[in-house]
Each structure stands twice: as structure tokens, then as C-alpha cells.
Design a protein around this motif. Structure first.
Motif, short mmCIF file in Angstrom:
data_model
loop_
_atom_site.label_atom_id
_atom_site.label_comp_id
_atom_site.label_asym_id
_atom_site.label_seq_id
_atom_site.Cartn_x
_atom_site.Cartn_y
_atom_site.Cartn_z
N GLU A 9 -31.59 -19.29 7.03
CA GLU A 9 -30.81 -19.66 8.21
C GLU A 9 -31.70 -20.48 9.14
N PHE A 11 -32.36 -22.35 12.86
CA PHE A 11 -32.02 -22.28 14.28
C PHE A 11 -32.85 -23.28 15.08
N GLY A 12 -32.25 -23.78 16.15
CA GLY A 12 -32.99 -24.65 17.06
C GLY A 12 -33.40 -25.94 16.39
N MET A 13 -34.67 -26.30 16.61
CA MET A 13 -35.19 -27.56 16.09
C MET A 13 -35.01 -27.68 14.56
N ARG A 15 -32.66 -26.50 12.71
CA ARG A 15 -31.25 -26.80 12.42
C ARG A 15 -30.93 -28.25 12.80
N ALA A 16 -31.43 -28.65 13.96
CA ALA A 16 -31.14 -30.01 14.41
C ALA A 16 -31.72 -31.04 13.44
N ARG A 17 -32.93 -30.75 12.96
CA ARG A 17 -33.56 -31.72 12.05
C ARG A 17 -32.90 -31.73 10.68
N LYS A 21 -26.72 -25.44 9.00
CA LYS A 21 -27.01 -24.10 9.53
C LYS A 21 -27.84 -23.28 8.56
N LEU A 84 -37.13 -20.42 12.72
CA LEU A 84 -36.88 -20.59 14.15
C LEU A 84 -37.93 -21.49 14.78
#
Lengths: 90, 605
Positions: A9, A11-13, A15-17, A21, A84
Motif C-alpha cells: 500500500e 501513501f503520501g509521496m 502514492r503520488a509518485r 494506491k 509511507l
């Protein structure tokens, strides 16, 4: 030998990169799982430092219960690994 | 001695006079600047036992030795006063041009005492002080006030202003500079009690540094590192990215801390906000990080941080993005601390649902109720909003019943967005914080987000480590640099010593700075002791100690009074404080705090 199926999973950076998800990979260890993620999303290549260890700007949690930094930590099929951004403050 | 003017400017609003007061090198070296020097000044300039909103109470704006240097993120200032919310020491930071212009005005700090007879602005230009009437500004929101002051005084002047909340003495009112807030603890109410709508600063008095060549080298190096991976999170997504992470870990306070996950978290996540609503990225003056992410709402653009997002969203059970963004914008303009405002409304929602409070049917998820309440609170328009303007501690005492058990505060300061039962080292940080429940003066959560501790089971070992995070915060807030830089340092105390050596010329070591940090933390404690602190204040609301929290696995997260006390005991021991949390004479001597301890009733212990 079949390697366990792991869900990572993001999250944050991360996920954005990666633009997703989660990523499902086959891996026996945390390090193998991360290497598979980098194959899917090369923008996360900096998850590893030059010496192969986990970069300090990332954190890993096993099933949301335990933070891990040892990349040789073994994984079992069905494990969920959370990737994360470090530095929770703000 | 580079980096300092060696004096502060003391302004008495009663008489409209001002005079410089010398600051000795000894004081500056012991307390540096920012929150450290501000704490020392508050000890000396605010009478013991003073009502925080009385005219005798001091309001301190404190700069630092690094302000005005090319070091990235150094354009910061601290505001220090006795809090009307906690009745303990309160220090809050803000950034940008006010810090630069304030220091150029000719002093290392501004100490404001007394009160104006009518709404006024205080103008400081190269040390010359004048007080001008500001009746036409009274009642205006912060951003409009700033705009009108800009037109009236011109671009050389930079202002720190209050909004309607400060004017109406809301106990969690902020002081705003260019929409960046010294947010916590009600400093805006202290300024409002002095009938000061704004403080304006301008000047030309630059301070030399001891080793300009080395300072420039260090600035280049630090800037280069600030572009690197350690700050990427802040540049790319900002702190709003915490929301989904905390939600996944059952650490996202939801519905007044009744749950640790919010079912609409994805809709409010930083990731989705950035995709749907982000319009710009900005930075403070002298900053190379650029952490400020600006989002669009139906009422205008707003800068949003995780703390505002959590408090006005999940804590109130609200998942509508536009409502949360509008509420954050409203708080900024009204001069309300978003954390305390959101927490107070969330608390009122629970009281209303339980039948303890008549609040027009207010309930969790009531976005229109939130948007209706915020401006009323800021102006204390009716009985309900007047009650909520007092903050959760006072409101709960007046509501009665079991309301105090779930009023989400420590020492009167509402909790930020870290669930104590699933982040148990942070629970300790909240309990022992000098300004109450606080994520900026204790970085104990860093331990919860690590392999060093078990976040679901606090331990004495974690408590001892938590002191290190407080010490680092005390030093970085006194030099002052931005905490978002902390990840770029490999040896924070040694590198800080190098920076301070270059600026001041002092032969200062990492070890000396470790002692300085401990001194500053204990100086705050001594102030609180002087104002009546006892160890009964170092605790958490009963909810966190009596109610378990689902973690999505078989067992609930629980934090008992006994396990918290074990951590507190370990923390006191690590600090060198007595078992009851008081400060011994020996430690006062060791930390060179005798001049602050004259009124410490426990100093002979």
C-alpha cells in the motif's frame, strides 16, 4: 519456489509518485518487495540508498502494526506492506 | 558578538513610551533567541500570577541570531506570552518578512506591556515608536487589515495583526503575518486585550555576523541540502499527506477522538486534494523548501496544513472538501487557531448529541453548523458561541456532567491530530508539554513512527528518548530554523554549533547546545511552576485513559493511567527533575537558571 504474494500500500509521496494506491508483487522479503515496486514505478528508485538500505525519507509498516527497516525481514503470503513518507510532523 | 543587537525594545502602551534595554552576552548565549530568549524575557517582564489579559501582562516578539542571514528558513520569529487558554507559558512561531523587518528595526526582541486606551496600531521604525489610532480597522478580518495597512504604510512596513477573534478575546485567537499564524494558545487575545490591532515594523539596522565567508558557505550548503530528498515530502505534497497515513494506522482523531479512522478520509486526503484543488505552491521569505500548498475553495484560495485538515474535517466528522477548505479560510481570516477551533466545535457536537448542550441540533458531520459557528465564535455573538470562545476546558466545566472527561485538551490546549492511544509516546509528549497538548515542542511522534518503539505500548525507554525530541525542538525554535529542515542534518547539535559559531563568533560546541536546549525546556517549566503548575496537570483527559480504541485487529489500543504515569516518571527522571516533576536547586545551578528561579516556591527541595 513460488514467492509469497504481497500487497504494498502506498501513501503520501510514494502514492503520488507511483500514481497508484497499491501494488501486488511476489516477494519473500521486504527488500525484494521494494525492488518489485521500483520496477513498477521507477520514480521510487530513491527508496534505496546507495548501500542498498532503506532511505530515511521512507517508512515501512507491516500490516500497519509494526514498523520495519530490515530489508531481509521475511514476508508471508497475504502480508500487506505500507510504504509511507517519513516525517509525520506538520 | 555577531548576530545580535544586544538589546530589546520595551514598549509601554500605557504611556506610549519606549526604551531600549540591554541584553548581556551571557543571557543571549544561554537562551539564544526565539522561544529561548522569549522565555527569559517573559520571566522578567510579566509579573507572577498576572492575568494573561491584564494590561500588566507582557507580549514578547522575539527574533533570533540567524534572522537576516542568508541561511534558508531563518526568517522566523517567536511570540511568547502567558496564555489565556492554558494560564501557562505559551510560545508560537511564525515566519517571513515580519521577522526580517522586525530585526532590522533595531532590537532582538520587542516587549509590549500596558494597553492602549482605544484601538491602535503600534509602529516601530528603526527603533522610533509611535502609536496611531486604528478605529477604522477594528472589526476587520486579518487579510483585509493587512491589505489596508499595506496601503497606509507602504511596502517597507510589515505587520502582525489580529482578526475579530483577537479583538473579542477568544482564548484561541491567533496573530497573523501575511496569513501565517502564530497560532496556538491565544496570543491574539493577549494582543486584543491591549487594544492593538497590529504591530508594524520597518528598519535599516542590519547586524553583522562574525564570519561572513563561512556563513555564506554554510547557507549554500544548507540550501543545497534543502532541495534534497529529506524535504521532498513537504515540496511535493505538503503535510496534508499525513491524513491517509494516520487513517491507515488508526491514528487519525475522528469525531472528537471517538474513533481513529474516518470513513471519508480518501475524499479529504492530501493526495486527492492535490489532484483536485491545488492551485499553487508558495514559500516564506528566505526559504528554499516551499512547503505551502494552496488550494481553491468556493470562497477563495487557502493554504492548508494537516492540522487544519484533521481538525475541521474528521474531528468534526466532516468529509466535504469544500466545507473544510472554507472553514480553514474562515479561521485564517477571523484569526482563529484551526486546531482549537475544530476541536472546540467537535467537542460541542458530541455534547449536543449527548444532550448536554443546547446547540440548535449540532451534530457530527454538520458542515453548515461548523461554518455558522466559526464567525459567531470569533465575535462571541450569542450564548453558545461565547461559551465555545472560551475553549474546551472552560466550556466543559460550565457544561458540567461528564463533559470534562471528553474535552480534548491538556492544560487547556486542544490536542493536535495525533491519536494518543495509538501513538503512545506522543501521548506522553502531550501530557508533559509546557504549553499543553503540543506536536511542535515535542516530536515524540517520531519515535512512534519508527522501529525504536512500539507505538501501541508506551515504555519508559521511549519516554527517555522523547526528551531528545523536545531538546531538538527547543534549540531549533531558539536559533530559529524551520523544523521541516530537521531531516537534512546528520548531526543536528554539531551542525547547529557550527552555524552559531559562524554567526556569533562564540566558541560554542554541540555539548554546550545540548545543555542550552535542556536549559530552555526547564526554564519554561520554571515559569509554569511560578504560575502554579503541579504534576496533576501532566495528564490526559479521562477518555484516553478509560476508553479503548479499535485498531482493526483483535485487540483494542488502550492507554491506562498507570502506563502513562510510568512514562511520565521516566520522563521526569530523564529531565533530571524531581519525582514530582519539580526542579531541584542543584539542577537550577547546573543549568545556570538561578536568575529565573528566585520565585520558584520549590527551589529548596
Amino acid at each position: 519456489m513460488n514467492r509469497p504474494t504481497i500487497t504494498i500500500e502506498l501513501f503520501g509521496m510514494p502514492r503520488a509518485r507511483a500514481g497508484t494506491k497499491e501494488v501486488v508483487v511476489s516477494a519473500s522479503t521486504v527488500g525484494e518487495a521494494l525492488a518489485e515496486v521500483v520496477k513498477v514505478s521507477p520514480k521510487l528508485a530513491d527508496v534505496f540508498r546507495a548501500d542498498g538500505s532503506l532511505s530515511p525519507q521512507y517508512l515501512l509498516s507491516l500490516d500497519g502494526q509494526q514498523f520495519v527497516s530490515d530489508l531481509t525481514h521475511p514476508l508471508r503470503s497475504g502480508d500487506r506492506l505500507l510504504l509511507l513518507s517519513a516525517d509525520a510532523g506538520g | 558578538m555577531g548576530g545580535y543587537h544586544g538589546r530589546y525594545l520595551r514598549i509601554d502602551l500605557n504611556s506610549g513610551t519606549a526604551n531600549y534595554v540591554a541584553l548581556s552576552e551571557s543571557v543571549l548565549r544561554r537562551f539564544l533567541g526565539g522561544v529561548g530568549l522569549g522565555t527569559w524575557l517573559l520571566h522578567h517582564e510579566s509579573p507572577a500570577g498576572v492575568d494573561p489579559l491584564a494590561r500588566e501582562a507582557a507580549l514578547v516578539f522575539c527574533f533570533s541570531p540567524l534572522v537576516g542571514t542568508p541561511l534558508t528558513t531563518s526568517a522566523k520569529f517567536a511570540v511568547v506570552a502567558k496564555s489565556p487558554l492554558t494560564f501557562r507559558l505559551n510560545d508560537a512561531l511564525s515566519s517571513s518578512h515580519f521577522a526580517l523587518a522586525g530585526k532590522r528595526s533595531g532590537a532582538d526582541a520587542l516587549v509590549i506591556v500596558g494597553a492602549c486606551a482605544a484601538p491602535s496600531v503600534l509602529v516601530i521604525e528603526d527603533g522610533a515608536v509611535r502609536i496611531e489610532p486604528a478605529g477604522e480597522l477594528w472589526g476587520l478580518e486579518s487579510d483585509e487589515t493587512t491589505r489596508q495597512l499595506g496601503e497606509r504604510f507602504g511596502p517597507e512596513f510589515h505587520s502582525a495583526v489580529i482578526g475579530p477573534a483577537g479583538e473579542h478575546l477568544v482564548r484561541y485567537a491567533t496573530i497573523s503575518h501575511a496569513n501565517r499564524h502564530a497560532g496556538r494558545g491565544g496570543l491574539g487575545a493577549v494582543m486584543g486585550s491591549k487594544r492593538l490591532k497590529a504591530v508594524l515594523v520597518a528598519g535599516t539596522q542590519r547586524v553583522a555576523v562574525a564570519d561572513p565567508t563561512r556563513v555564506i558557505e554554510a547557507a549554500r550548503d544548507l540550501s543545497q541540502r534543502s532541495f534534497g530528498p529529506a524535504t521532498a515530502k513537504y515540496r511535493e505534497l505538503g503535510t496534508v499527506s499525513n491524513l491517509l497515513t494516520f487513517n491507515r494506522l488508526h491514528a487519525l482523531p475522528t469525531r472528537n477522538f471517538q474513533q481513529g479512522q474516518f470513513e471519508q478520509a480518501e475524499n479529504l486526503s492530501g493526495e486527492s486534494l492535490n489532484a483536485a484543488r491545488r492551485v499553487a505552491r508558495e514559500s516564506c521569505a528566505s526559504c528554499t523548501i516551499g512547503c505551502e500548498h494552496i488550494y481553491s475553495s468556493s470562497n477563495g484560495n487557502v493554504r492548508l496544513e494537516y492540522e487544519s485538515l484533521f481538525a475541521l474535517g474528521p474531528l468534526c466528522g466532516i468529509g466535504d472538501r469544500d466545507v473544510v477548505l472554507r472553514a480553514a479560510l474562515m479561521c485564517d481570516r477571523l484569526g482563529l487557531d484551526t486546531i482549537s477551533a475544530g476541536a472546540t466545535v467537535a467537542f460541542a457536537m458530541e455534547c449536543s448529541e449527548r444532550g448536554l448542550l443546547k446547540a440548535d441540533g449540532l451534530r457530527f458531520g454538520d458542515g453548515e453548523g461548523l461554518l455558522s459557528l466559526l464567525p459567531r465564535i470569533a465575535r462571541r455573538e450569542d450564548g453558545l458561541s461565547d461559551l465555545l470562545a472560551e475553549g474546551t476546558r472552560i466550556a466543559a466545566a460550565r457544561i458540567g456532567g461528564d463533559a470534562p472527561d471528553f474535552a480534548p485538551h491538556v492544560k487547556g490546549l486542544e490536542l493536535p491530530g495525533y491519536e494518543p492511544r495509538t501513538l503512545q509516546t506522543m501521548a506522553l509528549g502531550f501530557a508533559v508539554g509546557s504549553r499543553g497538548a503540543d506536536h511542535n515542542r515535542s516530536g515524540a511522534y517520531e519515535l512512534d513512527f519508527s522501529t525504536v518503539t512500539d507505538r501501541l505500548h508506551g515504555s519508559p525507554a521511549a519516554a527517555a528518548l522523547a526528551t531528545e525530541t523536545e531538546d531538538k525542538a527547543a534549540l531549533i525554535d531558539s536559533m530559529i530554523l524551520c523544523k521541516f529542515l530537521r531531516g537534512v542534518f546528520t548531526d543536528f547539535f554539531a551542525e547547529s554549533a557550527d552555524l552559531l559559531r559562524s554567526v556569533t563568533g562564540w566558541d560554542i560546541s554541540a555539548e554546550e547546545l545540548r545543555t542550552t536546549a535542556r536549559r530552555i525546556v526547564t526554564a519554561k517549566k520554571l515559569y509554569n511552576v511560578r504560575e502554579g503548575w503541579t504534576n496533576s496537570e501532566d495528564t490526559l483527559p479521562r477518555r484516553f485513559l478509560n476508553e479503548g480504541l479499535s485498531t482493526g485487529v483483535s485487540t483494542e489500543a488502550t492507554l491506562t493511567r498507570e502506563s502513562l504515569q510510568i512514562m511520565i516518571d521516566a520522563y521526569y527522571a530523564a529531565r533530571g527533575w524531581n519525582p514530582d516533576g519539580q526542579v531541584s536547586n542543584a539542577l537550577i545551578g547546573e543549568l545556570q537558571l538561578a536568575d529565573l528561579a528566585a520565585e520558584n516556591p520549590y527551589r529548596d527541595r
